[in-house]
Write a protein that holds these residues in place. Structure first.
Motif, PDB file in Angstrom:
ATOM      1  N   ASP A 113      22.594  29.466  31.976  1.00 42.47           N
ATOM      2  CA  ASP A 113      21.587  30.460  32.371  1.00 42.47           C
ATOM      3  C   ASP A 113      22.013  31.254  33.604  1.00 42.47           C
ATOM      4  O   ASP A 113      21.255  32.106  34.077  1.00 42.47           O
ATOM      5  N   ARG A 114      23.202  30.984  34.114  1.00 42.26           N
ATOM      6  CA  ARG A 114      23.649  31.662  35.333  1.00 42.26           C
ATOM      7  C   ARG A 114      24.745  32.689  35.068  1.00 42.26           C
ATOM      8  O   ARG A 114      25.399  33.156  35.998  1.00 42.26           O
ATOM      9  N   VAL A 115      24.945  33.039  33.807  1.00 40.83           N
ATOM     10  CA  VAL A 115      25.909  34.098  33.500  1.00 40.83           C
ATOM     11  C   VAL A 115      25.433  35.397  34.158  1.00 40.83           C
ATOM     12  O   VAL A 115      24.281  35.793  34.011  1.00 40.83           O
ATOM     13  N   GLY A 116      26.322  36.040  34.894  1.00 45.82           N
ATOM     14  CA  GLY A 116      25.959  37.239  35.649  1.00 45.82           C
ATOM     15  C   GLY A 116      25.669  36.966  37.106  1.00 45.82           C
ATOM     16  O   GLY A 116      25.478  37.907  37.883  1.00 45.82           O
ATOM     17  N   ASP A 117      25.648  35.690  37.507  1.00 46.41           N
ATOM     18  CA  ASP A 117      25.397  35.337  38.907  1.00 46.41           C
ATOM     19  C   ASP A 117      26.678  35.422  39.725  1.00 46.41           C
ATOM     20  O   ASP A 117      27.783  35.211  39.223  1.00 46.41           O
ATOM     21  N   LEU A 118      26.504  35.699  41.002  1.00 43.24           N
ATOM     22  CA  LEU A 118      27.617  35.706  41.948  1.00 43.24           C
ATOM     23  C   LEU A 118      27.753  34.318  42.553  1.00 43.24           C
ATOM     24  O   LEU A 118      26.765  33.705  42.952  1.00 43.24           O
ATOM     25  N   ILE A 119      28.977  33.807  42.599  1.00 44.29           N
ATOM     26  CA  ILE A 119      29.226  32.504  43.198  1.00 44.29           C
ATOM     27  C   ILE A 119      30.371  32.620  44.192  1.00 44.29           C
ATOM     28  O   ILE A 119      31.158  33.573  44.145  1.00 44.29           O
ATOM     29  N   THR A 120      30.437  31.661  45.094  1.00 40.28           N
ATOM     30  CA  THR A 120      31.562  31.568  46.022  1.00 40.28           C
ATOM     31  C   THR A 120      32.342  30.307  45.697  1.00 40.28           C
ATOM     32  O   THR A 120      31.767  29.221  45.598  1.00 40.28           O
ATOM     33  N   GLY A 121      33.637  30.453  45.502  1.00 39.92           N
ATOM     34  CA  GLY A 121      34.469  29.315  45.146  1.00 39.92           C
ATOM     35  C   GLY A 121      35.714  29.243  46.001  1.00 39.92           C
ATOM     36  O   GLY A 121      36.033  30.168  46.757  1.00 39.92           O
ATOM     37  N   THR A 122      36.418  28.120  45.883  1.00 39.44           N
ATOM     38  CA  THR A 122      37.643  27.878  46.633  1.00 39.44           C
ATOM     39  C   THR A 122      38.801  27.726  45.658  1.00 39.44           C
ATOM     40  O   THR A 122      38.687  27.009  44.659  1.00 39.44           O
ATOM     41  N   VAL A 123      39.902  28.396  45.945  1.00 39.73           N
ATOM     42  CA  VAL A 123      41.070  28.326  45.068  1.00 39.73           C
ATOM     43  C   VAL A 123      41.689  26.930  45.147  1.00 39.73           C
ATOM     44  O   VAL A 123      42.038  26.450  46.228  1.00 39.73           O
ATOM     45  N   LEU A 124      41.794  26.271  43.978  1.00 36.92           N
ATOM     46  CA  LEU A 124      42.424  24.952  43.920  1.00 36.92           C
ATOM     47  C   LEU A 124      43.903  25.058  43.584  1.00 36.92           C
ATOM     48  O   LEU A 124      44.755  24.529  44.290  1.00 36.92           O
ATOM     49  N   GLN A 125      44.199  25.728  42.482  1.00 38.62           N
ATOM     50  CA  GLN A 125      45.583  25.882  42.066  1.00 38.62           C
ATOM     51  C   GLN A 125      45.715  27.071  41.138  1.00 38.62           C
ATOM     52  O   GLN A 125      44.728  27.534  40.555  1.00 38.62           O
ATOM     53  N   GLY A 126      46.923  27.571  41.027  1.00 35.80           N
ATOM     54  CA  GLY A 126      47.161  28.712  40.165  1.00 35.80           C
ATOM     55  C   GLY A 126      48.261  28.429  39.160  1.00 35.80           C
ATOM     56  O   GLY A 126      49.156  27.617  39.410  1.00 35.80           O
ATOM     57  N   THR A 127      48.171  29.053  38.009  1.00 29.76           N
ATOM     58  CA  THR A 127      49.208  29.000  36.982  1.00 29.76           C
ATOM     59  C   THR A 127      49.543  30.455  36.646  1.00 29.76           C
ATOM     60  O   THR A 127      48.837  31.370  37.085  1.00 29.76           O
ATOM     61  N   PRO A 128      50.584  30.696  35.877  1.00 30.26           N
ATOM     62  CA  PRO A 128      50.874  32.087  35.499  1.00 30.26           C
ATOM     63  C   PRO A 128      49.749  32.753  34.715  1.00 30.26           C
ATOM     64  O   PRO A 128      49.659  33.975  34.695  1.00 30.26           O
ATOM     65  N   ASP A 129      48.889  31.952  34.082  1.00 34.61           N
ATOM     66  CA  ASP A 129      47.863  32.520  33.203  1.00 34.61           C
ATOM     67  C   ASP A 129      46.443  32.465  33.753  1.00 34.61           C
ATOM     68  O   ASP A 129      45.587  33.232  33.319  1.00 34.61           O
ATOM     69  N   PHE A 130      46.156  31.561  34.662  1.00 36.43           N
ATOM     70  CA  PHE A 130      44.814  31.514  35.233  1.00 36.43           C
ATOM     71  C   PHE A 130      44.836  30.752  36.550  1.00 36.43           C
ATOM     72  O   PHE A 130      45.777  30.011  36.855  1.00 36.43           O
ATOM     73  N   THR A 131      43.776  30.987  37.324  1.00 40.01           N
ATOM     74  CA  THR A 131      43.593  30.305  38.607  1.00 40.01           C
ATOM     75  C   THR A 131      42.368  29.411  38.503  1.00 40.01           C
ATOM     76  O   THR A 131      41.331  29.840  37.988  1.00 40.01           O
ATOM     77  N   ILE A 132      42.494  28.173  38.977  1.00 38.57           N
ATOM     78  CA  ILE A 132      41.375  27.234  38.953  1.00 38.57           C
ATOM     79  C   ILE A 132      40.596  27.364  40.258  1.00 38.57           C
ATOM     80  O   ILE A 132      41.160  27.285  41.350  1.00 38.57           O
ATOM     81  N   ILE A 133      39.292  27.579  40.118  1.00 41.99           N
ATOM     82  CA  ILE A 133      38.399  27.765  41.261  1.00 41.99           C
ATOM     83  C   ILE A 133      37.439  26.585  41.348  1.00 41.99           C
ATOM     84  O   ILE A 133      36.779  26.239  40.358  1.00 41.99           O
ATOM     85  N   LYS A 134      37.340  25.997  42.506  1.00 42.17           N
ATOM     86  CA  LYS A 134      36.378  24.911  42.722  1.00 42.17           C
ATOM     87  C   LYS A 134      35.048  25.507  43.169  1.00 42.17           C
ATOM     88  O   LYS A 134      34.970  26.195  44.184  1.00 42.17           O
TER      89      LYS A 134
END
Length: 403
Positions: A120-141
């Protein structure tokens, strides 16, 4: 063996309590997995059934031997005799299976829990922390135990995947970002799965979506959050430039001035979060000609002729404003067209010719905009690109100049 069986059921109960998963659901999943394993291990002729005693943890293995005659239409049996084929060391085999089964159950339950919380939170703004990155995507905590995926796939190699990272943006470990939730994957959906979905977070976030700018303005501009100023339309080329059309529900409030803020403080915060993406705030109008003229800001527009039937607008600008109206590689005109939803044809005054300009000015559907921009000129000689308030030479930001 009894101690091993009791230890297994106690471990399952403890896990269910810790992960807030129904313990009977875990046991049922384990029974199904063990049944498939024992069919193979015991080389049974018929299907196997495994029952785990909920109290003692004791495990029973049965072979389901069909009895009676099969159904004439389906050829399937409806009745079975449960033949006990429980082998020695059944608990040790169960313990080996339990590890992979429990891992799968926990993963599925976690994804289901995340879906229920965030769908139900699609469209919401969130604040996250970068955990790790790959060539195809970045994982956000997002928080402990909840992660999101910021995809930036190469669209040529992976046309079915997304790219939600603006060009030129790169992230470092532990960097904090504001992001927009654009999808929460449903683990029970029958829709086609994305590649490697079981190892990727359920939540998908974006830094390129137009609504990210809207949410950022809601944070910085109380009038937008309160609904006094409305964001009517947004056109964006992520990482480069955006145009935002705003309107006020109060006639005496300048929506552009409210969004820009004192000395540009409000829009500056949005620009900084967008890594210096240029953001033009313009005034929306229900008059298409005025709206299109505003959308081409900072260029000064002389005339706009509207062809409502074909949704086409012809815009006349002074010769020295032509390059500004079109923008680098057509960017300003392209964004203005996306913002307004009109096809815009920009012509210089010299190309149009004097007689044609006179006809345009006499047309009922043509409007002149020479004197509708703010008259304030900065110390650097740059004229303010905001729309002047009605009955004034200045916009809301520079209204004090009239005093």
């Amino acid at each position: 063996m009894a101690e091993e069986e009791l230890s297994l059921i106690e471990a399952l109960q403890a896990l269910a309590h810790e992960r807030k998963i129904d313990e009977f659901y875990i046991i049922e999943r384990l029974e199904e997995s063990l049944a498939k394993s024992y069919e193979r291990i015991l080389d049974l002729e018929y299907d196997a059934k495994v029952t785990i005693d909920r109290q003692t943890g004791r495990i029973y293995v049965f072979e389901l031997v069909p009895v009676g005659e099969p159904d004439e239409e389906t050829g399937e049996y409806s009745e079975f005799e449960e033949r006990d084929v429980t082998p020695e060391g059944v608990s040790r085999i169960a313990a080996q299976n339990a590890k992979s089964v429990i891992a799968s159950i926990v993963r599925d339950a976690t994804r289901k829990s995340i879906y229920e919380e965030f769908s139900d939170r699609v469209g919401d703004l969130i604040t996250g922390t970068v955990l790790q990155g790959t060539p195809d995507f970045t994982i956000i905590k997002i928080r402990d135990g909840v992660e999101a995926e910021l995809p930036h796939f190469d669209q040529k190699r992976n046309p079915q995947e997304r790219n939600e990272r603006p060009a030129g943006e790169h992230y470092r470990h532990n960097q904090r970002l504001k992001l927009l939730i654009i999808e929460v994957r449903d683990p029970d959906s029958d829709a086609p799965r994305v590649r490697g979905e079981h190892t990727r977070p359920s939540i998908v976030v974006s830094r390129t979506h137009r609504d990210l700018i809207k949410r950022l303005f809601e944070i910085e501009v109380p009038e937008i959050y309160d609904g006094i100023v409305e964001v009517k339309s947004i056109a964006r080329e992520p990482g480069v430039r955006s145009k935002v059309a705003v309107a006020s529900r109060e006639p005496n409030l300048d929506p552009v001035g409210a969004c820009v803020g004192p000395k540009g403080s409000r829009v500056r915060m949005v620009v900084e979060e967008l890594r210096n993406e240029r953001v033009d705030v313009i005034q929306w109008s229900d008059d298409p000609a005025a709206y299109i003229a505003n959308a081409l800001s900072p260029a000064r527009v002389t005339n706009v002729t509207i062809d409502a039937e074909n949704h086409h607008a012809t815009v006349v600008v002074p010769d020295d404003q032509l390059s500004l109206a079109i923008g680098k590689e057509g960017q300003n005109a392209r964004l203005a067209a996306h913002l307004t939803g009109w096809h815009i044809d920009i012509k210089p005054a010299s190309f149009m010719g004097e007689s044609l300009i006179e006809n345009v000015e006499a047309d009922d559907e043509a409007e002149s905009f020479d004197d509708e921009f703010c008259a304030h000129v900065s110390e650097d000689g740059v004229r303010c690109r905001n729309h002047a308030r009605e009955g004034s030479q200045f916009c809301g930001v520079h209204a004090f100049m009239e005093e």
